[in-house]
Scaffold this motif. Structure first.
Motif, mmCIF file in Angstrom:
data_model
loop_
_atom_site.group_PDB
_atom_site.id
_atom_site.type_symbol
_atom_site.label_atom_id
_atom_site.label_comp_id
_atom_site.label_asym_id
_atom_site.label_seq_id
_atom_site.Cartn_x
_atom_site.Cartn_y
_atom_site.Cartn_z
ATOM 1 N N ARG A 74 15.834 47.740 20.429
ATOM 2 C CA ARG A 74 17.297 47.519 19.622
ATOM 3 C C ARG A 74 17.833 48.769 19.177
ATOM 4 N NH1 ARG A 74 17.163 45.137 13.751
ATOM 5 N NH2 ARG A 74 19.408 45.790 13.334
ATOM 6 N N GLU A 75 19.003 48.827 19.782
ATOM 7 C CA GLU A 75 19.883 49.991 19.486
ATOM 8 C C GLU A 75 21.177 49.744 19.028
ATOM 9 O OE1 GLU A 75 21.359 54.215 21.347
ATOM 10 O OE2 GLU A 75 19.528 53.091 22.208
ATOM 11 N N GLU A 76 21.573 49.741 17.916
ATOM 12 C CA GLU A 76 22.994 48.990 17.191
ATOM 13 C C GLU A 76 23.560 50.186 16.486
ATOM 14 O OE1 GLU A 76 23.304 45.711 13.827
ATOM 15 O OE2 GLU A 76 22.202 45.007 15.609
ATOM 16 N N ARG A 77 24.674 50.232 16.707
ATOM 17 C CA ARG A 77 25.617 50.745 15.951
ATOM 18 C C ARG A 77 26.668 50.046 15.051
ATOM 19 N NH1 ARG A 77 24.833 55.484 18.463
ATOM 20 N NH2 ARG A 77 24.065 55.489 20.561
ATOM 21 N N ALA A 78 27.073 50.320 13.933
ATOM 22 C CA ALA A 78 27.872 49.782 12.968
ATOM 23 C C ALA A 78 28.698 50.677 12.447
ATOM 24 C CB ALA A 78 27.174 48.805 12.210
ATOM 25 N N ARG A 79 29.875 50.214 11.927
ATOM 26 C CA ARG A 79 30.812 50.950 11.207
ATOM 27 C C ARG A 79 31.233 50.055 9.858
ATOM 28 N NH1 ARG A 79 36.501 53.242 13.006
ATOM 29 N NH2 ARG A 79 37.052 51.235 13.327
ATOM 30 N N SER A 80 31.123 50.632 8.677
ATOM 31 C CA SER A 80 31.506 49.585 7.472
ATOM 32 C C SER A 80 32.409 50.342 6.560
ATOM 33 C CB SER A 80 30.311 49.161 6.805
ATOM 34 O OG SER A 80 29.486 50.176 6.328
ATOM 35 N N LEU A 97 23.358 53.896 12.600
ATOM 36 C CA LEU A 97 22.496 53.655 13.862
ATOM 37 C C LEU A 97 21.109 52.956 13.630
ATOM 38 C CD1 LEU A 97 21.943 54.251 16.780
ATOM 39 C CD2 LEU A 97 21.046 56.306 16.226
ATOM 40 N N ILE A 98 20.986 51.956 13.976
ATOM 41 C CA ILE A 98 19.724 51.142 13.745
ATOM 42 C C ILE A 98 18.974 51.228 15.278
ATOM 43 C CG2 ILE A 98 18.523 49.182 12.973
ATOM 44 C CD1 ILE A 98 21.058 48.699 11.150
ATOM 45 N N LEU A 99 17.782 51.651 15.120
ATOM 46 C CA LEU A 99 16.884 51.730 16.392
ATOM 47 C C LEU A 99 15.548 51.261 16.264
ATOM 48 C CD1 LEU A 99 17.400 53.855 19.076
ATOM 49 C CD2 LEU A 99 14.955 54.096 18.159
ATOM 50 N N VAL A 100 15.277 50.236 17.035
ATOM 51 C CA VAL A 100 13.753 49.836 16.859
ATOM 52 C C VAL A 100 12.950 50.266 18.308
ATOM 53 C CG1 VAL A 100 12.187 47.877 16.531
ATOM 54 C CG2 VAL A 100 14.370 47.917 15.441
ATOM 55 N N TYR A 101 11.787 50.795 17.921
ATOM 56 C CA TYR A 101 10.911 51.263 19.191
ATOM 57 C C TYR A 101 9.397 51.213 18.929
ATOM 58 C CZ TYR A 101 9.541 55.750 17.081
ATOM 59 O OH TYR A 101 9.034 56.350 16.349
ATOM 60 N N SER A 102 8.854 51.098 20.196
ATOM 61 C CA SER A 102 7.267 51.216 19.869
ATOM 62 C C SER A 102 6.896 51.777 21.386
ATOM 63 C CB SER A 102 6.880 49.634 19.831
ATOM 64 O OG SER A 102 7.113 48.822 21.021
ATOM 65 N N ILE A 103 5.690 52.221 21.386
ATOM 66 C CA ILE A 103 5.132 52.805 22.508
ATOM 67 C C ILE A 103 3.477 52.112 22.937
ATOM 68 C CG2 ILE A 103 4.137 55.074 23.524
ATOM 69 C CD1 ILE A 103 5.725 56.463 21.227
#
Length: 169
Positions: A74-80, A97-103
């Motif tokens: 998940r890679e999400e950008r938001a402006r509030s 910027l919210i990013l979820v990753y795994s390896i």
């Protein structure tokens, strides 16, 4: 003229002679890596560029060829809106910027549990400086992309010490 050329070339020769090199990525635990990310992911592009420049890990075209797979789920950008003026106009935004990753390895064993990177930057806003504020917003998102990519690379580098402890020898 020859003196100017000598004075310009002398520092370069000294730097080359002492073994100076730009900082490289070291300690990458994988010889090959596949990056599974959404199309056009700026963070994935930065990671690819860093790994290509370092030549420490070869990027491959499919997960089957890779020793490890970096999954950006998940890679999400938001402006509030952060604050309003007395007249009800926006004067400050918060960019996220919210990013979820795994390896995982090629056998789908988890090497790094899913981690969330949540970055934010605050910026002032003015309708009269619209173009400048749009450029500032792009710059702030770019900074967050760089920060997220660096965090992921550091996490991969930390896996090399874990692998050394798990498999001594």
């Amino acid at each position: 003229m020859k003196r100017r050329l000598f004075l310009a070339a002398f520092p370069v020769a000294l730097a080359a002679g002492c073994g100076f090199q730009l900082r490289q990525l070291e300690g990458m635990p994988f010889a090959t890596l596949y990056i599974d990310a959404p199309n056009g992911s700026p963070v994935a592009q930065r990671i690819r560029a860093a790994l290509k420049a370092s030549r420490s890990t070869h990027l491959v075209a499919s997960p089957a060829e890779a020793e490890a797979v970096l999954k950006i789920e998940r890679e999400e950008r938001a402006r509030s809106i952060l604050s309003l003026s007395g007249a009800g106009r926006v004067i400050e935004y918060r960019l996220n910027l919210i990013l979820v990753y795994s390896i995982v390895d090629r056998d789908q064993r988890v090497l790094a549990e899913p981690e969330t990177i949540d970055l934010s930057r605050d910026m002032t806003y003015s309708d009269s400086e619209l173009l400048a504020k749009q450029a500032e917003e792009r710059l702030l998102y770019s900074d967050m992309d760089d920060n997220a990519a660096l965090r992921i690379i550091r996490r991969m580098q930390a896996l090399s010490s874990v692998k050394a402890v798990e498999h001594p020898g």
